[in-house]
Design an enzyme around this catalytic site. Structure first.
Site, short mmCIF file in Angstrom:
data_model
loop_
_atom_site.label_atom_id
_atom_site.label_comp_id
_atom_site.label_asym_id
_atom_site.label_seq_id
_atom_site.Cartn_x
_atom_site.Cartn_y
_atom_site.Cartn_z
N SER A 1 74.49 -7.86 43.47
CA SER A 1 75.32 -7.33 42.38
C SER A 1 74.71 -6.06 41.83
CB SER A 1 75.41 -8.35 41.24
OG SER A 1 75.89 -9.57 41.72
N GLU B 1 67.85 -17.02 35.25
CA GLU B 1 69.18 -16.58 35.67
C GLU B 1 70.24 -17.57 35.18
OE1 GLU B 1 69.73 -16.39 39.95
OE2 GLU B 1 71.42 -15.02 39.69
C1 LIG Z 1 79.66 -12.86 42.54
C2 LIG Z 1 78.32 -13.11 43.16
C3 LIG Z 1 77.24 -12.34 42.81
C4 LIG Z 1 75.99 -12.55 43.40
N1 LIG Z 1 74.94 -11.73 43.04
C5 LIG Z 1 73.74 -11.88 43.66
C6 LIG Z 1 72.66 -10.97 43.40
O1 LIG Z 1 72.79 -10.06 42.59
N2 LIG Z 1 71.51 -11.12 44.07
C7 LIG Z 1 71.32 -12.11 44.97
O2 LIG Z 1 70.23 -12.21 45.51
N3 LIG Z 1 72.32 -12.99 45.25
C8 LIG Z 1 73.53 -12.89 44.63
N4 LIG Z 1 74.56 -13.75 44.93
C9 LIG Z 1 74.36 -14.74 46.00
C10 LIG Z 1 74.34 -16.18 45.57
O3 LIG Z 1 73.14 -16.49 44.96
C11 LIG Z 1 74.60 -17.02 46.83
O4 LIG Z 1 75.90 -16.75 47.28
C12 LIG Z 1 74.45 -18.49 46.57
O5 LIG Z 1 73.11 -18.83 46.34
C13 LIG Z 1 75.00 -19.35 47.70
O6 LIG Z 1 74.49 -19.00 48.93
P1 LIG Z 1 75.42 -18.78 50.20
O7 LIG Z 1 76.48 -17.84 49.79
O8 LIG Z 1 74.57 -18.44 51.34
O9 LIG Z 1 76.10 -20.20 50.43
P2 LIG Z 1 75.49 -21.39 51.28
O10 LIG Z 1 74.11 -21.65 50.83
O11 LIG Z 1 75.75 -21.15 52.71
O12 LIG Z 1 76.39 -22.61 50.78
C14 LIG Z 1 77.64 -22.98 51.34
C15 LIG Z 1 78.12 -24.20 50.58
O13 LIG Z 1 77.24 -25.28 50.82
C16 LIG Z 1 76.76 -25.81 49.61
N5 LIG Z 1 75.38 -26.31 49.77
C17 LIG Z 1 74.33 -25.61 50.25
N6 LIG Z 1 73.25 -26.38 50.26
C18 LIG Z 1 73.62 -27.59 49.75
C19 LIG Z 1 72.94 -28.81 49.49
N7 LIG Z 1 71.61 -28.95 49.74
N8 LIG Z 1 73.63 -29.83 48.95
C20 LIG Z 1 74.96 -29.70 48.69
N9 LIG Z 1 75.65 -28.56 48.93
C21 LIG Z 1 74.98 -27.53 49.44
C22 LIG Z 1 76.82 -24.66 48.64
O14 LIG Z 1 76.85 -25.11 47.31
C23 LIG Z 1 78.10 -23.99 49.07
O15 LIG Z 1 79.19 -24.62 48.49
C24 LIG Z 1 75.82 -13.56 44.36
C25 LIG Z 1 76.92 -14.34 44.73
C26 LIG Z 1 78.16 -14.13 44.15
C27 LIG Z 1 79.31 -14.98 44.57
#
Ligand SMILES: Cc1cc2nc3c(=O)[nH]c(=O)nc-3n(C[C@H](O)[C@H](O)[C@H](O)COP(=O)(O)OP(=O)(O)OC[C@H]3O[C@@H](n4cnc5c(N)ncnc54)[C@H](O)[C@@H]3O)c2cc1C
Lengths: 392, 376
Positions: free
Chosen positions: A146, A229
């Site tokens: 972001s 955060e």
């Molecule tokens: C609008 C927005 C702004 C963001 N800004 C930043 C930023 O500034 N900097 C930054 O570093 N990141 C940022 N992010 C990233 C955010 O932190 C990640 O998208 C988030 O941590 C999820 O990771 P992923 O997208 O890889 O999903 P995944 O980890 O692949 O998850 C997929 C699904 O599986 C679920 N899941 C995963 N593991 C488990 C578990 N152990 N048990 C149950 N369910 C599980 C998740 O909840 C999700 O529903 C941003 C994301 C968004 C949407």
């Protein structure tokens, strides 16, 4: 002796009498130097070791006087995450150098944590940092960053040792976003605009003086960032009806033709939830006066995300024909995330991100279940495996 | 009312319906892939009228509910429902709902001997002509006959109607209007109206403002028959929309299951975490429910029994399920679900707009309460 709300009121009054506001930046720097920026920070670093709960009163007093503010929405990550992390783990030089321009907004920050292969499982990240004399050479790809397009600095987690289990081989840095090798590409969102980015790091040279915490201690440092955060996202102080509920309630009062008994029941239910959450936030901030945020922050964030999503969904249903429209799909890079100045369609779509950004609701529920309730954790396949041997 | 009085509905798909489904699906797989849809939505031609021609004319989808003697295929709402299910799974930008469902069923409610019907219905049914019904998309079955368009002394029409679905690509507008001798349905050439596409939440199905200023019009039905024809069009559309919502739900579930099987975090596929498995199992349970209500509505519409209740139940159930399913899909895709490149947002925008279309679930629940005598 601890500082009281009354002391601070007096200080703000005297400060306002002594400083004119013609030069906004001068005013903000002086406010920092007077210890009225974030009152719970130590003296010399923008604060005076006061209880954290007194901050909203100070902000409100400045706002009431019409004084310029540091536009906290522009630097959410700096204020909410980078600052507490630098405060907790930075060297005295780092604190002196970074906290003031961070607070005034002269330097905006972003967070280079998530990667294509490491989102929820942040500790799986692959961005490599290799020691080269007094520097580190960093290469990798970050995603969902972001505000990277207007940030000068980033907090960055890297892998420095692939041969140990994933939590042990990470190191935390501050990264200059203008350094050679940093490339920011916009990543468009469901709202139509690009608020986040992909960031490519190609042999970026980071001096060791920008390391935060010890080599290999990056996970511990990152935990502090992540805990903060969650509070930053879900826990800000608002007056009654100050959040999204206020917008919907206003429409409800002004537009009798939209009302139905069923919508009223749901609206009142959300009103109650909003008020409960507001009070839970106040309670959390009162608990925070002493130390670091606890796991309650995770609960706040889960509840806040759910409420925002239900409320914005309801708002569209309430508006009927108007709910079928959208304000603007134009692709642009947004400056701030502002839920209130845009139309309901934007709010509805953007709120979907609340339960993903800053840790998904699923992961936060796991944290609550395991760390607060002490429930047994899921079987872990990745505990004692070297990072490089993890299944992907 | 007891269930023993109801005929036994056929809630399965016939072989003919399955054949129709697979040809529609093949066409949409070929011509409406997510990347192509995304590329199209921001061009000057957000609707794919070539695809529409193929679907409407070559596959005969536009004339399914039209009797053979009027140029159609003499099928029923059941077959149209199958097409909508597939359109829900694909969100292809074609005016099926506005033209083949709304405008067509409005004409079908008139006297087939009327010359306007004889001329226009075969062309609509053959996909030569695209129509739209000039009512706001949010109009629910049972709503009062609209009073926004009036018939002038010379027989022309004047008035304004907002959020008319698919109007921006229609050549024919079917307009409910009220004159000195009561309500009527009128055929108006879109060229003689001002049609302004609005910025729609749903990128793949758009709404438009229609303004009529002394527009030449031909009345094809009036009085009680016009009121009934309009209500029948709205009821049919609301009932069939449940099939589109079932298609959206099906897409959301299938896509998410596939993703979670392949996405590794914490050293394992995230679909293996029990909390996610249960969420997906719940979605499946919802899908089973949505499909049953949608099939029942389609069968009731086809057979002319229990229609109001069937439609209210279908909308009260299938609409929120679709919204929830797509919201879950976005959440479970994590950050990728929030991006423009991933098609999930197109489905979310459709599901949310569908929830408003022809009455919200809350409105259908209220209507159902009246229908089954559960007073407040
Ligand atoms: C609008 C927005 C702004 C963001 N800004 C930043 C930023 O500034 N900097 C930054 O570093 N990141 C940022 N992010 C990233 C955010 O932190 C990640 O998208 C988030 O941590 C999820 O990771 P992923 O997208 O890889 O999903 P995944 O980890 O692949 O998850 C997929 C699904 O599986 C679920 N899941 C995963 N593991 C488990 C578990 N152990 N048990 C149950 N369910 C599980 C998740 O909840 C999700 O529903 C941003 C994301 C968004 C949407």
């Amino acid at each position: 002796m601890t500082v009281t709300a009354e002391d601070l009121r007096g200080q703000v009054e005297r400060f306002l009498a002594a400083h004119d506001t013609t030069d906004r930046m001068e005013f903000l720097r002086a406010r920092f130097d007077a210890g009225l920026a974030w009152v719970h920070f130590p003296e010399g670093l923008g604060g005076q070791g006061a209880p954290r709960a007194l901050q909203p009163g100070v902000d409100a007093a400045f706002a009431a006087a019409g004084a310029p503010d540091n536009d906290p929405r522009r630097n959410v990550i700096g204020l909410g995450m980078a600052a507490p992390t630098i405060l907790a783990f930075g060297t005295p030089e780092q604190k002196q150098r970074y906290l003031r321009p961070l607070w005034t907004g002269e330097e905006v920050w972003c967070q280079l944590f998530s990667e294509p292969g490491a989102g929820s499982d942040l500790a799986a990240l692959a961005t490599r940092a290799v020691r080269d004399g007094d520097d580190w050479i960093v290469t990798g790809q970050k995603v969902w960053t972001s505000g990277a397009h207007h940030a000068q600095w980033a907090i960055l987690v890297t892998r420095t040792d692939p041969d140990v289990p994933k939590h042990q081989g990470m190191t935390y840095f501050l990264c200059d976003m203008t350094a050679p090798g940093v490339e920011v590409r916009p990543l468009r969102q469901i709202t139509g605009e690009a608020e986040f980015n992909e960031v490519f790091l190609t042999e970026v040279r980071i001096p060791d003086s920008l390391r935060i915490g010890a080599v290999g201690e990056g996970w511990k440092v990152a935990q502090t960032t992540l805990m903060n955060e969650r509070v930053a996202i879900g826990g800000s102080a608002v007056p009654r009806e100050g959040g999204l509920i206020g917008l919907v309630a206003k429409t409800w009062r002004e537009r009798p033709e939209l009302r139905t008994p069923e919508l009223r029941d749901r609206l009142v239910q959300h009103w109650v939830e909003s008020e409960a959450l507001r009070l839970a936030g106040s309670r959390l901030r009162q608990q925070l006066t002493a130390g670091a945020p606890g796991p309650e922050g995770s609960a706040m964030k889960v509840a806040f995300s759910e409420l925002n999503q239900q409320l914005t969904g309801l708002e569209i249903e309430l508006l009927g024909e108007e709910g079928l429209g959208y304000d603007d799909w134009t692709f642009r890079r947004s400056e701030v995330v502002d839920f209130t100045s845009r139309e309901p369609g934007y709010r509805y779509l953007r709120a979907k991100g609340n339960s993903i950004e800053g840790g998904t609701s699923e992961v936060l529920r796991n944290i609550i279940a395991e760390r607060v309730l002490g429930l047994p954790s899921e079987p872990r396949v990745d505990k004692d495996v070297a990072w490089k041997d993890l299944p992907r | 009312m007891t269930s023993t009085e109801l005929p036994t509905p056929d809630l399965l798909y016939s072989e003919v319906e399955e054949d129709l489904r697979s040809s529609v699906r093949d066409l949409l797989t070929d011509r409406a892939a997510p990347a192509a849809l995304l590329a199209r939505v921001e061009t000057a031609e957000p609707y794919d009228l070539k695809l529409w021609k193929t679907l409407a004319a070559d596959l005969g989808a536009a004339g399914l509910m039209v009797p053979e003697e009027l140029g159609g295929h003499g099928a029923t709402a059941r077959e149209a429902a199958v097409v909508l299910e597939e359109l829900g799974r694909s969100v292809a930008p074609v005016p099926f709902l506005g033209s083949a469902v709304l405008a067509t069923t409005a004409l079908l409610g008139a006297d087939s001997a009327d010359p306007v019907i004889g001329e226009l219905l075969p062309r609509l049914a053959g996909g030569e002509l695209t129509g739209a019904l000039a009512v706001p998309l949010t109009t629910a079955p049972g709503a009062e006959f609209p009073a926004t368009v009036t018939v002038n002394a010379d027989g022309t029409l004047s008035g304004r109607v907002g959020t008319v679905v698919d109007a921006s690509v229609a050549e024919l507008l079917v307009v409910p209007a009220t004159g000195p001798d009561g309500p009527g349905l009128y055929a108006v050439e879109a060229a003689s109206a001002t049609v302004t596409e609005l910025v729609s939440l749903d990128l793949t199905r758009r709404v438009a403002d229609v303004v009529l200023e002394n527009a030449p019009a031909r009345r094809f039905t009036s009085g009680g028959q016009a009121v009934a024809a309009l209500d029948n069009a709205l009821t049919t559309a609301a009932g069939l929309l449940a099939s589109e919502q079932t298609g959206l739900t099906d897409w959301a579930l299938t896509t998410t299951v596939t993703y979670l099987k392949g996405r590794y975090q914490f050293g394992r596929p995230v679909g293996g975490f029990q909390s996610l498995k249960h969420r997906l199992a719940n979605l499946y349970t919802d899908l089973v429910n949505a499909r049953a209500t949608a099939r029942y509505a389609a069968d009731a519409l086809a057979g002319g029994f229990d229609v109001p209740i069937a439609v209210a139940v279908a909308q009260a159930r299938a609409a929120p399920i679709a919204v929830h399913a797509v919201e879950e899909a976005i959440q479970l895709h994590g950050g990728i679900g929030m991006t423009w490149e991933h098609p999930a947002h197109l489905y979310l925008k459709r599901a949310k707009s569908d929830e408003l279309a022809f009455g919200t679930p809350g409105r259908h629940r209220a209507r159902l309460a009246d229908l089954v005598d559960l007073p407040a």
